[in-house]
Design an enzyme around this catalytic site. Structure first.
Site: not given
Length: 309
Positions: A156, A175, A235-236, A260, A265, A283, A285
């Site tokens: 992503i 990263d 992501a989270r 998102d 949720e 959510h 995505g």
């Protein structure tokens, strides 16, 4: 009696998918959770006994659920995240965990870009204002020439970096593996997280949680962010200290937060979701026609590979 497979992703229980139904044609019994709803722990404990396979979504899976899943051999996710799974418990039980590698990456990346534009141009505010009879005009910002920080350069994150550069932005990324993304050096470079937080106009998160489960963007890190920074989180939710984020939104250090993902949720508390500087999506995505097709096909194939081994 046919072997049973439990199917729980909301995108697949709302309307049975041909890739799931073909498992029935191959001799499996398909068990669906409540249509279009996030299954509860109690429902999962009722459905999972006698199932050998589980095509799982993002619903929380507790050790208590796995304790009653005595025949379970494999959990196949229709995505890549496994934060909702009790990994240690599953490993102890010898339950295989499989993911739909790369299936949702384009859908999530495109939503990320959409959220960037929504935040930079106050699109939700303008839409809501007109629909309520007003004519709100908030001066926006252009993406070209901005610095976009990308945390995590997996499937992503690398798509987001490519799209951002195509829009004329400069990307600085973190990263730990520093993969070669074949992007122009004039527009792309790697840096450490603190440096990115301090320099980015827009910060986008595409990484797992730190190993200890703590927040990546702590109160201390949010204090470093460039004034008015836009933060995107597809992501989270736990990557950000929510209380510290709300404080940063209140004092303007974070100009907008577009997300998102939520701890619950749908969220039971709207303290964050309803904040005027927050843009919230449900959510979605990976919830595109193309992403659902890819993810479902891969997840179903993974189940067959594991159960026929």
């Amino acid at each position: 009696m046919n072997q049973r497979i439990l199917v729980t992703p909301r995108s697949l229980t709302a309307e049975p998918h041909p890739e799931v139904e073909r498992l029935r044609d191959l001799g499996f019994e398909i068990v669906y959770s409540t249509a279009g709803a996030m299954p509860t722990e109690q429902e999962l404990m009722t459905l999972v006994p006698d199932c050998v396979g589980w095509l799982a979504g993002v619903e929380p899976v507790t050790p208590k659920i796995i304790a009653v899943a005595e025949k379970l051999k494999v959990i196949s996710r229709n995505g890549v995240g496994v934060d909702n799974l009790p990994i240690e418990t599953l490993n102890q039980r010898g339950v295989q965990i499989m993911i739909a590698e790369g299936a949702n990456s384009l859908g999530v990346a495109e939503l990320t870009i959409g959220l960037i534009f929504s935040a930079m141009r106050s699109i939700p505010l303008a839409d809501a204002g007109i629909k309520s009879g007003g004519w709100p005009r908030v001066r926006g910002m252009e993406v070209r020439g901005r610095t976009i920080g990308v945390i995590g350069c997996g499937a992503i994150g690398r798509e987001v970096a490519r799209m951002a550069i195509a829009l004329g932005a400069n990307v600085i990324a973190f990263d730990p593996a520093r993969p070669n993304l074949d992007l122009p050096s004039a527009s792309f470079s790697y840096a450490e997280v603190d440096e990115i937080v301090a320099q980015a106009d827009i910060l986008s998160l595409h990484c797992p949680l730190p190993r200890d489960g703590s927040a990546l963007l702590t109160e201390e890190r949010l204090a470093l962010c460039k004034q008015g920074q836009v933060i995107i989180n597809t992501a989270r939710s736990k990557l950000i200290d929510e209380a510290a984020l709300i404080d940063a939104l209140e004092d303007g250090r974070v100009g907008a937060y577009a997300t998102d993902v939520f701890d619950e949720e749908p969220p039971t508390s709207l303290t964050l979701a309803a904040h005027p500087r927050v843009i919230a999506t449900s959510h979605i995505g990976g919830f595109t026609t193309e992403s659902v097709e890819r993810a479902t096909r891969i997840a179903a194939d993974n189940l067959l590979t594991a159960l026929r081994a």
